[in-house]
Enzyme design. Structure first.
Site, mmCIF file in Angstrom:
data_model
loop_
_atom_site.group_PDB
_atom_site.id
_atom_site.type_symbol
_atom_site.label_atom_id
_atom_site.label_comp_id
_atom_site.label_asym_id
_atom_site.label_seq_id
_atom_site.Cartn_x
_atom_site.Cartn_y
_atom_site.Cartn_z
ATOM 1 N N ILE A 119 -4.344 6.324 -44.171
ATOM 2 C CA ILE A 119 -3.895 6.054 -45.547
ATOM 3 C C ILE A 119 -2.818 7.073 -45.870
ATOM 4 O O ILE A 119 -3.117 8.251 -46.123
ATOM 5 C CB ILE A 119 -5.043 6.170 -46.583
ATOM 6 C CG1 ILE A 119 -6.188 5.213 -46.252
ATOM 7 C CG2 ILE A 119 -4.505 5.907 -47.996
ATOM 8 C CD1 ILE A 119 -7.321 5.201 -47.286
ATOM 9 N N ASP A 120 -1.575 6.647 -45.840
ATOM 10 C CA ASP A 120 -0.514 7.555 -46.271
ATOM 11 C C ASP A 120 -0.320 7.307 -47.758
ATOM 12 O O ASP A 120 0.025 6.184 -48.169
ATOM 13 C CB ASP A 120 0.788 7.310 -45.498
ATOM 14 C CG ASP A 120 1.799 8.399 -45.831
ATOM 15 O OD1 ASP A 120 1.415 9.575 -45.858
ATOM 16 O OD2 ASP A 120 2.962 8.062 -46.118
ATOM 17 N N THR A 153 -2.853 9.136 -49.892
ATOM 18 C CA THR A 153 -4.276 9.216 -50.279
ATOM 19 C C THR A 153 -4.428 9.532 -51.767
ATOM 20 O O THR A 153 -5.300 8.981 -52.432
ATOM 21 C CB THR A 153 -5.003 10.278 -49.415
ATOM 22 O OG1 THR A 153 -4.863 9.894 -48.054
ATOM 23 C CG2 THR A 153 -6.479 10.367 -49.746
ATOM 24 N N ASP A 208 -1.656 7.592 -39.380
ATOM 25 C CA ASP A 208 -2.085 8.004 -40.721
ATOM 26 C C ASP A 208 -2.807 6.805 -41.323
ATOM 27 O O ASP A 208 -2.187 5.801 -41.663
ATOM 28 C CB ASP A 208 -0.869 8.395 -41.584
ATOM 29 C CG ASP A 208 -1.322 9.050 -42.895
ATOM 30 O OD1 ASP A 208 -2.508 8.886 -43.252
ATOM 31 O OD2 ASP A 208 -0.500 9.718 -43.541
ATOM 32 N N ASP A 220 2.738 11.295 -40.960
ATOM 33 C CA ASP A 220 3.394 10.701 -42.134
ATOM 34 C C ASP A 220 4.737 10.062 -41.751
ATOM 35 O O ASP A 220 5.201 9.143 -42.431
ATOM 36 C CB ASP A 220 3.690 11.766 -43.203
ATOM 37 C CG ASP A 220 2.436 12.457 -43.736
ATOM 38 O OD1 ASP A 220 1.467 11.763 -44.027
ATOM 39 O OD2 ASP A 220 2.449 13.705 -43.859
ATOM 40 N N GLU A 239 -4.510 11.713 -38.425
ATOM 41 C CA GLU A 239 -4.614 12.707 -39.503
ATOM 42 C C GLU A 239 -6.041 13.209 -39.672
ATOM 43 O O GLU A 239 -6.278 14.415 -39.743
ATOM 44 C CB GLU A 239 -4.126 12.098 -40.833
ATOM 45 C CG GLU A 239 -4.330 13.069 -41.990
ATOM 46 C CD GLU A 239 -3.703 12.634 -43.302
ATOM 47 O OE1 GLU A 239 -3.360 11.453 -43.450
ATOM 48 O OE2 GLU A 239 -3.578 13.503 -44.179
HETATM 49 C C1 IPD Z 1 1.080 12.682 -47.961
HETATM 50 C C2 IPD Z 1 2.057 11.701 -48.546
HETATM 51 C C3 IPD Z 1 2.894 12.361 -49.618
HETATM 52 C C4 IPD Z 1 3.613 13.577 -49.080
HETATM 53 C C5 IPD Z 1 2.671 14.546 -48.428
HETATM 54 C C6 IPD Z 1 1.845 13.826 -47.357
HETATM 55 P P1 IPD Z 1 -1.275 11.709 -47.067
HETATM 56 O O1 IPD Z 1 0.328 12.074 -46.939
HETATM 57 O O2 IPD Z 1 2.892 11.171 -47.550
HETATM 58 O O3 IPD Z 1 3.874 11.495 -50.091
HETATM 59 O O4 IPD Z 1 4.242 14.241 -50.156
HETATM 60 O O5 IPD Z 1 3.458 15.562 -47.839
HETATM 61 O O6 IPD Z 1 0.958 14.741 -46.767
HETATM 62 O O7 IPD Z 1 -1.972 13.024 -47.176
HETATM 63 O O8 IPD Z 1 -1.437 10.880 -48.271
HETATM 64 O O9 IPD Z 1 -1.542 11.032 -45.784
#
Ligand code: IPD
Length: 281
Positions: free
Chosen positions: A92-93, A95, A90, A220, A70
């Site tokens: 930190i999924d 963030t 990813d 993700d 990412e």
């Molecule tokens: C996000 C999370 C969130 C989702 C977003 C993602 P990130 O990833 O998974 O739940 O709604 O579409 O982009 O940016 O925290 O790696």
């Protein structure tokens, strides 16, 4: 090859655990929060540090492998899935959760060969839950096998989704109208953990019947998609076709019938694909 992928998976589990410890520790410190595509698309130094740590450790062991990360993509790296062994990361999924101390944050590592995910590792690091799946070998949480819910009635189900990071009013209207239609089926409830990877692991664990979202990215969902399918679940595009990891659209459900019912209710739209060529200057 089978043994090689097993050793790659063992490496991913160790790297995710190590990354999770860094994330947990960083939660105690003051954070520098930066913006990416918009003021609601956040990144911290921890996201960047953790991604570098994972990539560095993988490169030492598997020097020919490729990466889609990412934060590397945010920094300008290409987001292209070839047939080569590719780690889809990813760091930190969730963030936004991380920034606010909302306790669902995951390290997500998918590994694809010939564009097919061979293993997925999602470490929900505050809960200390390590979700793993290897193609054809089942899905597990902390070593215990996972199985999707056997609920057949959507009206007796919990469905999860997210608002994502687009604040384009047209997209937001579609998100709300889809949610409204699904809620009024009616379903028992709607939820969202704030991380796509954890939402998918909740489907695999059987406590949520389905998760859908438009706007997520390949990093993700790559790991989570295999965890869902190895737990007996079904994946599809929000238009009802086959899941395309790069399309930024996903439905993950315990069964085809619940997935198809959700597809019928969704007002779909198509964000720019993850592998779209960068705009010409
Ligand atoms: C996000 C999370 C969130 C989702 C977003 C993602 P990130 O990833 O998974 O739940 O709604 O579409 O982009 O940016 O925290 O790696």
């Amino acid at each position: 090859m089978a043994d090689l992928w097993q050793s790659a998976m063992d490496h991913a589990v160790a790297a995710a655990r190590e990354a999770g410890a860094v994330v947990r520790e960083a939660l105690q410190d003051e954070m520098k929060v930066m913006m990416k595509s918009s003021s609601v698309d956040l990144v911290t130094q921890t996201d960047q540090k953790v991604e570098k740590l994972i990539i560095q450790s993988v490169k030492e062991k598997f020097p020919t492998h490729q990466f889609i990360g990412e934060e590397s993509v945010a920094a300008g790296a290409a987001c292209v899935l070839t047939d080569c062994p590719t780690w889809i990361i990813d760091p930190i999924d969730g963030t936004t959760n991380f920034v606010h101390g909302y306790p669902f944050v995951a390290v997500s590592i998918g590994f694809a060969v010939n564009k097919q995910v061979e293993f997925g590792v999602v470490y929900s690091c505050i809960e200390d839950k390590m979700f793993t799946a290897r193609r054809g070998k089942g899905a597990f949480c902390n070593g215990r096998p996972l199985q999707v819910s056997d609920q057949k009635e959507i009206s007796q189900s919990i469905i999860s989704t997210e608002f994502g990071s687009s604040r384009d009013p047209e997209a937001v209207d579609k998100i709300f109208s889809s949610m409204r239609k699904i809620l009024c089926i009616p379903v028992h409830g709607m939820r969202g953990a704030g991380t796509a990877a954890v939402n998918m692991c909740l489907v695999a664990s059987g406590c949520v019947e389905a998760y859908y979202e438009i706007g997520i990215h390949v990093w993700d969902i790559a790991a989570g998609s295999l965890i869902v399918s190895e737990a007996g679940g079904v994946l599809m595009d929000v238009g009802g076709g086959e899941l395309d990891l790069m399309s930024r659209r996903v439905v993950a459900a315990n069964s085809r019938s619940i997935a198809e019912r959700i597809v019928r209710e969704i007002d779909g739209f198509a964000p720019q694909r993850d592998d779209a060529p960068p705009p010409r200057a």
